[in-house]
Design an enzyme around this catalytic site. Structure first.
Site, PDB file in Angstrom:
ATOM      1  CG  ASP A  84      19.884 -10.135 -29.113  1.00 39.99           C
ATOM      2  OD1 ASP A  84      19.902  -9.670 -27.963  1.00 39.99           O
ATOM      3  OD2 ASP A  84      19.789  -9.430 -30.135  1.00 39.99           O
ATOM      4  CG  ASP A 140      19.330  -4.785 -25.087  1.00 41.66           C
ATOM      5  OD1 ASP A 140      18.635  -5.697 -25.570  1.00 41.66           O
ATOM      6  OD2 ASP A 140      20.294  -4.294 -25.696  1.00 41.66           O
TER       7      ASP A 140
END
Length: 265
Positions: free
Chosen positions: A86, A121
């Site tokens: 991630d 993000d």
């Protein structure tokens, strides 16, 4: 990269291949804290047969960067299977920002040899529409910056997962998925389910999964971040989720445990 072997409802059994590493889907990826490793990736592999894990590239970048570049993420975690990283989106959700650009994170993920990488993000979480629109726009811009950095680099070793934001605002979720569908990512990842899991709002999560799966089609894998309670696993698989993560195995640190009736403690 991804082969569908069988299917029922919207779910399927598949084979995911990343370089020389393979795993069968539906695939559960335990979350590994790269610093503490309260439950190690090696233990997960040897005792639970874990074929893949997910760890946090931003934490590695900030605290273990030189070691990760020198050793590679697999050696650093002592894990032979598929490693997904991630990008630090969770830190953005928790703290509002991170001390790294989308380009820095993307190139770092490639440099440490991650198998499946996620661009930086801006998770939506559960919020009002104005904030949700902002997270979608920022996420899409970050994805463009990530792809540009990868094009300039010239070699793309990892599979790249496009994080889809919009949260419970289904029209924004749909818009985000529609725009990402044409960007050339290898797989997709639905973000922002954690607050829904904590509130046991499973029906809203199921709506989100269905909207995204319908838009992205069925040829590429769909990952679900923070899937949470094991009781929902059969349902998310039936809706077309191929991969999912949770850090619930580490919940004992906060005095909680997962039971059939829910979280206790």
């Amino acid at each position: 990269m991804f082969e569908i072997l069988a299917g029922d409802l919207l779910g399927r059994i598949g084979r995911l291949k990343v370089g020389s590493r393979r795993a069968e889907t539906p695939l559960f990826l335990p979350v590994i804290n790269p610093v503490t490793q309260s439950i190690s990736a090696r233990w997960m592999e040897e005792n639970l047969g874990a074929e893949a894990v997910i760890t946090n590239a931003y934490i590695i970048f900030k605290r273990l960067g030189e070691r990760a570049i020198e050793e590679g993420v697999h050696k650093m975690l002592d894990f032979d299977g598929i490693v997904m990283t991630d990008s630090g989106g969770y830190q953005v959700l928790e703290y509002g920002d991170v001390e790294a650009s989308p380009e820095e994170i993307a190139l770092f993920e490639e440099e440490i040899g991650t198998d499946i990488a996620v661009p930086l993000d801006v998770p939506t979480g559960v919020c009002g529409r104005e904030r949700a629109e902002e997270t979608v726009e920022k996420t899409l811009k970050n994805l463009e910056r990530t792809l540009n950095a990868l094009r300039e680099r010239g070699v793309r070793r990892a599979l790249w997962a496009a994080p889809i934001q919009g949260g419970t605002h289904l029209d924004l979720l749909q818009r985000c998925a529609e725009q990402e569908r044409g960007m050339g990512f290898d797989l997709y990842a639905l973000g922002s389910p954690t607050p829904l899991m904590e509130g046991y709002r499973f029906e809203k999560l199921f709506e989100m999964i269905y909207v995204v799966r319908r838009i992205i089609g069925f040829g590429r894998p769909l990952h679900l971040f923070g899937a949470g309670h094991p009781m929902i696993f059969p349902f998310i698989v039936a809706l077309g989720v191929d991969m999912h993560t949770t850090s619930m195995h580490a919940s004992g640190r906060s005095g909680r445990s997962s039971r059939r009736s829910g979280m206790v403690g």
